[in-house]
Design a protein around this motif. Structure first.
Motif, PDB file in Angstrom:
ATOM      1  N   ASP A 164       0.547  -1.243  -0.111  1.00 32.74           N
ATOM      2  CA  ASP A 164       0.120  -0.287   0.249  1.00 32.74           C
ATOM      3  C   ASP A 164       0.632   1.139   0.162  1.00 32.74           C
ATOM      4  OD1 ASP A 164      -2.096   2.114   0.593  1.00 32.74           O
ATOM      5  OD2 ASP A 164      -2.517   1.705   2.120  1.00 32.74           O
ATOM      6  N   GLY A 187       0.573   4.135   0.759  1.00 29.99           N
ATOM      7  CA  GLY A 187      -0.158   5.115   1.190  1.00 29.99           C
ATOM      8  C   GLY A 187       0.854   5.461   2.628  1.00 29.99           C
ATOM      9  N   PRO A 188       1.116   4.659   2.903  1.00 37.95           N
ATOM     10  CA  PRO A 188       2.229   4.728   4.383  1.00 37.95           C
ATOM     11  C   PRO A 188       3.243   5.641   4.220  1.00 37.95           C
ATOM     12  CG  PRO A 188       1.299   3.019   4.842  1.00 37.95           C
ATOM     13  CD  PRO A 188       0.263   2.859   3.518  1.00 37.95           C
ATOM     14  N   ASP A 228       3.937   7.118   1.438  1.00 38.12           N
ATOM     15  CA  ASP A 228       3.439   8.842   1.655  1.00 38.12           C
ATOM     16  C   ASP A 228       3.387   9.252   2.568  1.00 38.12           C
ATOM     17  OD1 ASP A 228       2.920   8.384  -1.318  1.00 38.12           O
ATOM     18  OD2 ASP A 228       1.117   8.914  -1.278  1.00 38.12           O
ATOM     19  N   ALA A 229       2.510   8.838   3.429  1.00 39.91           N
ATOM     20  CA  ALA A 229       2.921   9.566   5.019  1.00 39.91           C
ATOM     21  C   ALA A 229       4.024   9.844   5.899  1.00 39.91           C
ATOM     22  CB  ALA A 229       2.300   8.677   5.981  1.00 39.91           C
ATOM     23  N   MET A 230       5.036   8.702   5.420  1.00 37.44           N
ATOM     24  CA  MET A 230       6.669   9.074   6.091  1.00 37.44           C
ATOM     25  C   MET A 230       7.014   9.819   4.756  1.00 37.44           C
ATOM     26  SD  MET A 230       6.649   6.726   8.008  1.00 37.44           S
ATOM     27  CE  MET A 230       8.390   7.238   8.854  1.00 37.44           C
ATOM     28  N   ARG A 231       6.982  10.168   3.884  1.00 38.73           N
ATOM     29  CA  ARG A 231       7.561  11.424   2.875  1.00 38.73           C
ATOM     30  C   ARG A 231       7.177  12.435   3.375  1.00 38.73           C
ATOM     31  NH1 ARG A 231       5.595  10.171  -2.490  1.00 38.73           N
ATOM     32  NH2 ARG A 231       6.756  12.413  -3.030  1.00 38.73           N
ATOM     33  N   ALA A 232       6.132  12.564   3.926  1.00 41.59           N
ATOM     34  CA  ALA A 232       5.403  13.511   4.003  1.00 41.59           C
ATOM     35  C   ALA A 232       5.425  14.712   5.826  1.00 41.59           C
ATOM     36  CB  ALA A 232       3.641  14.641   4.559  1.00 41.59           C
ATOM     37  N   ILE A 233       6.123  13.493   6.396  1.00 35.87           N
ATOM     38  CA  ILE A 233       7.039  14.084   7.518  1.00 35.87           C
ATOM     39  C   ILE A 233       8.050  14.631   7.238  1.00 35.87           C
ATOM     40  CG2 ILE A 233       7.688  12.280   9.915  1.00 35.87           C
ATOM     41  CD1 ILE A 233       5.365  10.481  10.045  1.00 35.87           C
ATOM     42  N   ALA A 252      10.626  11.936   6.684  1.00 34.78           N
ATOM     43  CA  ALA A 252      11.299  10.979   6.660  1.00 34.78           C
ATOM     44  C   ALA A 252      12.029  10.780   5.548  1.00 34.78           C
ATOM     45  CB  ALA A 252      10.621   9.436   6.935  1.00 34.78           C
ATOM     46  N   SER A 306       8.286   1.443   6.476  1.00 42.76           N
ATOM     47  CA  SER A 306       7.053   1.484   6.202  1.00 42.76           C
ATOM     48  C   SER A 306       7.040   0.439   5.258  1.00 42.76           C
ATOM     49  CB  SER A 306       6.439   2.523   6.129  1.00 42.76           C
ATOM     50  OG  SER A 306       6.707   3.152   4.823  1.00 42.76           O
ATOM     51  N   ILE A 323       2.518  20.829   0.131  1.00 41.93           N
ATOM     52  CA  ILE A 323       4.200  20.365   0.253  1.00 41.93           C
ATOM     53  C   ILE A 323       4.741  19.375  -0.335  1.00 41.93           C
ATOM     54  CG2 ILE A 323       3.494  20.053   2.766  1.00 41.93           C
ATOM     55  CD1 ILE A 323       3.188  17.191   2.627  1.00 41.93           C
ATOM     56  N   LEU A 368       4.165  17.134  -1.883  1.00 40.54           N
ATOM     57  CA  LEU A 368       3.720  15.668  -2.699  1.00 40.54           C
ATOM     58  C   LEU A 368       3.767  15.480  -3.743  1.00 40.54           C
ATOM     59  CD1 LEU A 368       2.962  13.930   0.742  1.00 40.54           C
ATOM     60  CD2 LEU A 368       4.627  13.936   0.002  1.00 40.54           C
ATOM     61  N   ARG A 382       8.698  19.563   5.406  1.00 37.26           N
ATOM     62  CA  ARG A 382       7.377  18.688   5.747  1.00 37.26           C
ATOM     63  C   ARG A 382       6.994  18.534   7.356  1.00 37.26           C
ATOM     64  NH1 ARG A 382       8.581  15.207   0.698  1.00 37.26           N
ATOM     65  NH2 ARG A 382       7.836  16.001  -0.844  1.00 37.26           N
ATOM     66  N   TRP A 419      -4.421  12.285   7.019  1.00 32.36           N
ATOM     67  CA  TRP A 419      -5.045  11.445   5.230  1.00 32.36           C
ATOM     68  C   TRP A 419      -6.245  10.335   6.084  1.00 32.36           C
ATOM     69  CZ3 TRP A 419      -1.650  12.003   2.024  1.00 32.36           C
ATOM     70  CH2 TRP A 419       0.527  12.636   1.704  1.00 32.36           C
ATOM     71  N   ASN A 445      -2.796   6.142   7.051  1.00 33.05           N
ATOM     72  CA  ASN A 445      -1.564   6.091   6.599  1.00 33.05           C
ATOM     73  C   ASN A 445      -0.602   5.501   7.373  1.00 33.05           C
ATOM     74  OD1 ASN A 445      -2.815   5.444   3.578  1.00 33.05           O
ATOM     75  ND2 ASN A 445      -2.032   8.261   3.875  1.00 33.05           N
ATOM     76  N   VAL A 456       1.367   2.154   9.745  1.00 32.01           N
ATOM     77  CA  VAL A 456       2.178   1.016   8.853  1.00 32.01           C
ATOM     78  C   VAL A 456       1.337  -0.752  10.042  1.00 32.01           C
ATOM     79  CG1 VAL A 456       3.971  -0.650   8.856  1.00 32.01           C
ATOM     80  CG2 VAL A 456       4.351   1.779   8.591  1.00 32.01           C
ATOM     81  N   GLN A 490      10.833  10.878  12.733  1.00 32.23           N
ATOM     82  CA  GLN A 490      11.698  10.752  12.062  1.00 32.23           C
ATOM     83  C   GLN A 490      11.631  12.790  10.727  1.00 32.23           C
ATOM     84  OE1 GLN A 490      11.327   7.655   9.420  1.00 32.23           O
ATOM     85  NE2 GLN A 490      11.284   6.299  10.592  1.00 32.23           N
ATOM     86  N   GLN A 506       5.167  14.911  15.497  1.00 27.24           N
ATOM     87  CA  GLN A 506       6.198  16.247  15.054  1.00 27.24           C
ATOM     88  C   GLN A 506       6.817  17.328  14.962  1.00 27.24           C
ATOM     89  OE1 GLN A 506       4.030  15.038  10.730  1.00 27.24           O
ATOM     90  NE2 GLN A 506       5.484  16.657   9.532  1.00 27.24           N
TER      91      GLN A 506
END
Lengths: 266, 267
Positions: free
Chosen positions: A168, A170-171, A173-178, A180, A189, B67, B69, B96, B103, B107, B109, B123, B181
Motif C-alpha cells: 500500500d 499510503g504509509p 506517502d505519509a512517511m515522505r510527508a513527515i 522521513a 513502512s 508540501i 508531494l 515537511r 490523511w 496511512n 503501518v 523521523q 512531529q
C-alpha cells in the motif's frame, strides 16, 4: 406462457489470429515431442535393464551405509553451503530489489539496470554459475556458496521487488510527508508490510538452496554431490542410494522446519 | 446571485500578524488537464480553515501541492515563511517536518505496534534506526510518544498492533503520530471520511482542540457540512480548480453550503 431464456453458445467465437496462435502452439508441442521424447521401445528396454538382476536398481539394494560418518559430514557441508549462500544471496537481494522497484528506485536507468541484473542472475542456471566460480575461486564449497548466492539474488530479488511493488503506497506517502529519509521510509513502512512475503520467499529460497547445493558437487563445487558422482562413476550403486536417502532426509527436514517457521511467523 | 457563490476575495482572512500560508497564481496540470488554475489565497495563523468542493475539484491535489508531494506546474507557495517551490530536497524534508498531515485513510503501518507508528513521527527530526521501531527508540522519544498517545486517549493501547484497533482509534493514532512531529501547520484530508458520524465528530473535535491548544493553523478538507460549520473559522470553496467561495464560517449556513455543492456538482 413466456419464452424460456436461451442459453448462450458453449464456445465463444474466436478470431482467425487466435486460431493461428492455437495451431502454432500445438505444432510446437507436437514437433518438440517428436524431436526429443524417447522412443517407446527404447524406453521399455531401458526399464527392463534397470530391473534385471545385474541392473542398477537391483544393485542399489540394500543401501550401503558403511560410510555414514564421512557422508554425514559431507551432508553437513552441503547444508552449510546452502545456508551461507542463501543468507548472502537474500541479504544482497534486498538492495537489488529496492533499486528494481518503481516507487523506491532513485532513477529509471537504475531501475532497469537492477531488473536486468536480477533477470540475468535468475536466467543462468546455478550449475553454470558454479562452473564460473570454480574458475574464479577453485574447486570446493566456496564456489558452491557463490553460485547459490548469485542464484538466490536472482530468485529472491524478483519476489522481494514484486512484494514491495504491491505494498500500500499510503504509509510511504505519509512517511515522505513527515520528512522521513528514503531509507527511513523503506525500513519503517515498506519492510514491515512485506515481512510475510519476505519470510515466505526466504524459506522457499532456503529449501531451493538445499536441493540445489546437493547437485553443485557434480561439477566440483563442494558438498555431497561430489560423493554421489564418485559413487555412480565407480558403480557403487548401493552407496549412491544411501547418499540419496540421506539427502532426502535432509531436504524433508529443511522443508518441515521451514514450514513450521512459516506457520509461526506469517 | 447567492452570496456564497460570489467571487472570492483572495486575501480575505489574512491578518496583521502576517499569513502562515500565501498561495499565488497556483496551477497544476496533469496530462493537459488543468486541475488547479490561478489559485490565490492566504491563511492567517491560528485559524482553522475548511476547504470544500465537489469530488474532482482539486482539493486533495491542492493539499499535496502545498508540501510538494505533487509538484505544482505554476505559481508560488509561501508557507511558514518558506518559499516552498524553491526548497532543495534536504530543505524540503526539513520543511515537511513542520507540517503535520492527517490523511483520509490514516496511512499507518499495519503490522507494527501503536507506539512504533507514533514514534515514526519523530523521523521529521531524528534519522536512523532510533526512529524506526519503538524497541530501538531513545527513552525520551518513547516518553514523548506516550504523551502524544495519552493526549489522544490511547496510552493503554501502546503495545497493540495498530491493525487490531477500530477505524476511529487508528485515526487517533495517526493524530498522535502527527503530534510527535511537533508541527506548526496541520493539513487534514477528510479525516472524518471513513468514520461513523459519532467517531468522525470525536476525531474532528480532538483535532480542533489540539489546534486551539497549541495555537496551530489548520487547513482541512471535509465533505460533512456539519463538521465544516462546527470546526472551522473560515471556509474556502474550490470549483474547477479555482477558489469560488471564501467567507468566515460565522457568515455561512448549511443551506448555502449545500447550494454551493449542488451548483458545482451540476456544473
Amino acid at each position: 406462457m413466456t419464452d424460456l431464456p436461451v442459453p448462450p453458445a458453449r464456445f465463444s467465437h474466436r478470431s482467425l489470429s487466435e486460431y493461428v496462435a492455437i495451431l502454432l502452439v500445438l505444432a510446437l508441442v507436437v514437433s518438440s515431442l517428436a524431436a526429443t521424447a524417447p522412443a517407446l521401445d527404447k524406453l521399455s528396454r531401458g526399464i527392463a535393464r534397470l530391473f534385471a538382476p545385474s541392473g542398477m536398481l537391483m544393485q542399489m539394494f540394500p543401501p550401503d551405509f558403511s560410510r555414514i560418518v564421512p557422508i554425514s559430514w559431507k551432508l553437513l557441508e552441503t547444508l552449510q553451503m546452502a545456508v551461507a549462500g542463501c543468507f548472502l544471496g537474500l541479504l544482497l537481494a534486498i538492495p537489488f530489489a529496492i533499486l528494481a522497484t518503481d516507487r523506491l528506485s532513485p532513477h529509471p536507468v537504475v531501475r532497469h539496470t537492477a531488473r536486468g541484473v536480477i533477470a540475468l542472475f535468475r536466467t543462468v542456471p546455478d550449475l553454470v554459475w558454479a562452473i564460473i566460480f570454480i574458475i574464479i575461486v577453485g574447486l570446493g564449497p566456496a564456489a558452491g556458496v557463490m553460485a547459490i548466492m548469485v542464484d538466490k539474488i536472482g530468485f529472491a530479488g524478483r519476489f522481494f521487488a514484486e512484494a514491495m511493488e504491491e505494498t500500500d503506497p499510503g504509509p510511504q506517502d505519509a512517511m515522505r510527508a513527515i520528512g522521513a529519509s528514503r531509507l527511513g521510509t523503506i525500513v519503517s513502512s515498506v519492510f514491515p508490510a512485506c515481512l510475510p512475503s519476505f519470510t515466505a520467499t526466504s524459506l522457499f529460497a532456503l529449501e531451493k538452496s538445499v536441493r540445489g547445493s546437493a547437485a553443485l558437487g557434480l561439477v566440483g563445487a563442494g558438498g555431497i554431490g561430489v560423493d554421489l558422482k564418485v559413487a555412480f562413476d565407480l558403480f557403487n550403486y548401493d552407496e549412491a542410494l544411501a547418499i540419496i536417502l540421506m539427502m532426502l532426509v535432509l531436504v524433508i527436514a529443511v522443508e518441515q522446519g521451514s514450514g513450521w517457521i512459516r506457520r509461526k511467523l506469517i | 446571485m447567492n452570496a456564497h457563490l460570489a467571487p472570492a476575495n483572495a486575501l480575505s482572512g489574512s491578518t496583521k500578524l502576517g499569513p502562515v500560508l500565501v498561495v499565488s497564481d497556483l496551477a497544476k496540470t496533469f496530462d493537459d488537464r488543468r486541475i488547479l488554475s490561478g489559485l490565490d489565497f492566504a491563511l492567517a495563523p491560528g485559524q482553522s480553515t475548511a476547504l470544500i468542493g465537489a469530488n474532482g475539484s482539486g482539493k486533495s491535489t491542492l493539499l499535496k501541492c502545498l508540501i510538494r508531494l505533487i509538484e505544482p506546474t505554476e505559481g508560488k507557495i509561501e508557507m511558514l515563511g518558506r518559499d516552498v517551490r524553491a526548497l532543495a530536497p534536504r530543505d524540503l524534508r526539513a520543511f515537511r517536518a513542520q507540517v503535520g498531515i492527517v490523511w483520509q485513510r490514516h496511512n499507518l503501518v499495519p503490522r507494527l505496534s501503536v507506539l512504533s507508528n507514533v514514534i515514526h513521527g519523530v523521523q521529521s527530526r531524528l534519522s536512523g534506526p532510533r526512529a524506526w521501531f519503538q524497541a530501538l527508540a531513545p527513552a525520551e522519544v518513547r516518553a514523548e510518544a506516550m504523551l502524544c498517545l495519552d493526549r489522544v486517549g490511547l496510552a493503554d493501547r501502546a503495545v497493540a498492533r495498530v491493525d487490531s484497533l477500530s477505524g476511529g482509534q487508528q485515526q487517533r493514532v495517526a493524530i498522535a503520530r502527527m503530534l510527535m512531529q511537533r508541527p506548526a501547520f496541520i493539513l487534514a484530508d477528510e479525516p472524518d471520511a471513513s468514520l461513523d458520524p459519532q467517531t468522525g465528530e470525536e476525531v474532528m473535535a480532538l483535532l480542533l482542540s489540539l489546534v486551539r491548544e497549541k495555537g496551530l493553523s489548520l487547513l482541512m478538507i471535509s465533505h460533512r457540512l456539519e463538521h465544516t460549520l462546527e470546526f472551522s473559522d473560515r471556509i474556502l470553496g474550490l470549483a474547477q480548480g479555482r477558489i469560488a467561495l471564501d467567507l468566515p464560517t460565522a457568515d455561512a449556513d448549511a443551506a448555502g453550503l449545500r447550494r454551493f455543492f449542488d451548483h458545482e456538482e451540476a456544473s
